[in-house]
Design a protein around this motif. Structure first.
Motif, PDB file in Angstrom:
ATOM      1  N   ILE A  12       0.844  -1.204   0.000  1.00 41.88           N
ATOM      2  CA  ILE A  12       0.000   0.000   0.000  1.00 41.88           C
ATOM      3  C   ILE A  12       0.880   1.255   0.000  1.00 41.88           C
ATOM      4  N   ILE A  13       1.810   1.310   0.931  1.00 39.99           N
ATOM      5  CA  ILE A  13       2.662   2.501   1.046  1.00 39.99           C
ATOM      6  C   ILE A  13       3.513   2.689  -0.201  1.00 39.99           C
ATOM      7  N   SER A  14       4.133   1.613  -0.687  1.00 39.09           N
ATOM      8  CA  SER A  14       5.029   1.753  -1.834  1.00 39.09           C
ATOM      9  C   SER A  14       4.281   2.128  -3.108  1.00 39.09           C
ATOM     10  N   ILE A  15       3.110   1.546  -3.322  1.00 35.64           N
ATOM     11  CA  ILE A  15       2.345   1.871  -4.537  1.00 35.64           C
ATOM     12  C   ILE A  15       1.879   3.327  -4.498  1.00 35.64           C
ATOM     13  N   GLN A  60       1.153   6.804   4.550  1.00 42.32           N
ATOM     14  CA  GLN A  60       1.126   6.156   5.862  1.00 42.32           C
ATOM     15  C   GLN A  60      -0.279   6.131   6.476  1.00 42.32           C
ATOM     16  N   PRO A  61      -1.005   7.254   6.474  1.00 37.28           N
ATOM     17  CA  PRO A  61      -2.361   7.201   7.052  1.00 37.28           C
ATOM     18  C   PRO A  61      -3.287   6.217   6.333  1.00 37.28           C
ATOM     19  N   ILE A  62      -3.193   6.131   5.020  1.00 35.46           N
ATOM     20  CA  ILE A  62      -4.036   5.184   4.289  1.00 35.46           C
ATOM     21  C   ILE A  62      -3.669   3.756   4.673  1.00 35.46           C
ATOM     22  N   ALA A  63      -2.382   3.448   4.721  1.00 34.76           N
ATOM     23  CA  ALA A  63      -1.954   2.093   5.083  1.00 34.76           C
ATOM     24  C   ALA A  63      -2.363   1.751   6.513  1.00 34.76           C
ATOM     25  N   LYS A 113      -8.808  -1.331   9.797  1.00 31.53           N
ATOM     26  CA  LYS A 113     -10.040  -1.954   9.304  1.00 31.53           C
ATOM     27  C   LYS A 113      -9.884  -3.473   9.207  1.00 31.53           C
ATOM     28  N   MET A 114      -8.725  -3.951   8.759  1.00 38.22           N
ATOM     29  CA  MET A 114      -8.479  -5.393   8.684  1.00 38.22           C
ATOM     30  C   MET A 114      -8.566  -6.024  10.067  1.00 38.22           C
TER      31      MET A 114
END
Length: 163
Positions: A20-23, A144-147, A153-154
């Protein structure tokens, strides 16, 4: 921080977190830096899209083989037992972005120009602060916040009773 719901708890989650972070990072930081260097246009953006897959592989390798080990050794020297989650994340992000932006200010120039030369070293003190700033704020405010949100959520979903 080991049982923090906003962070990966196992290797599989670690891979998802890194992806997630890298993409997000490669698809935002690279176009931003190239745009600042060459100007913002459709042609420049399309040229940037051609190098993004290569940069993504390089970023993942650098995180796993260079930045991760360095930050893993340095971070404990600066983090106290009473430091909270946000302080730890901020320092971790600062250290990771510092290491990666130094490496990628050199390697990214080589990939972008298609040749290995001394240009990134001669222009390093001109390009690195800009690259660091772009990368730091994108990491801190977007990637970072999105990841962490996805991890939270997971984990919340995993905690639900099975029906």
């Amino acid at each position: 921080m080991h049982k923090e719901a906003r962070l990966p708890q196992n290797a599989k989650e670690g891979i998802i977190f890194l992806l997630i972070i890298s993409i997000i990072s490669v698809n935002t930081i690279a176009p931003m830096i190239v745009g600042l260097e060459r100007g913002f246009s459709k042609d420049v953006y399309l040229d940037t899209l051609k190098i993004i897959p290569f940069m993504w592989v390089i970023v993942v390798l650098l995180v796993r083989l260079v930045s991760g080990p360095i930050v893993g050794k340095v971070l404990p020297k600066f983090v106290g037992k009473t430091d909270g989650f946000n302080a730890r994340i901020l320092l971790n992000t600062l250290l990771n972005v510092t290491v990666l932006s130094i490496c990628l200010s050199i390697i990214g120039t080589w990939v972008g120009t298609g040749e290995v030369n001394l240009e990134p070293f001669t222009n390093f003190f001109h390009i690195w602060p800009r690259n660091f700033g772009v990368a730091f704020w994108i990491e801190l405010l977007i990637a970072q916040p999105i990841a962490r949100f996805v991890m939270k959520k997971m984990h919340a979903r995993q905690a639900l009773p099975k029906a």
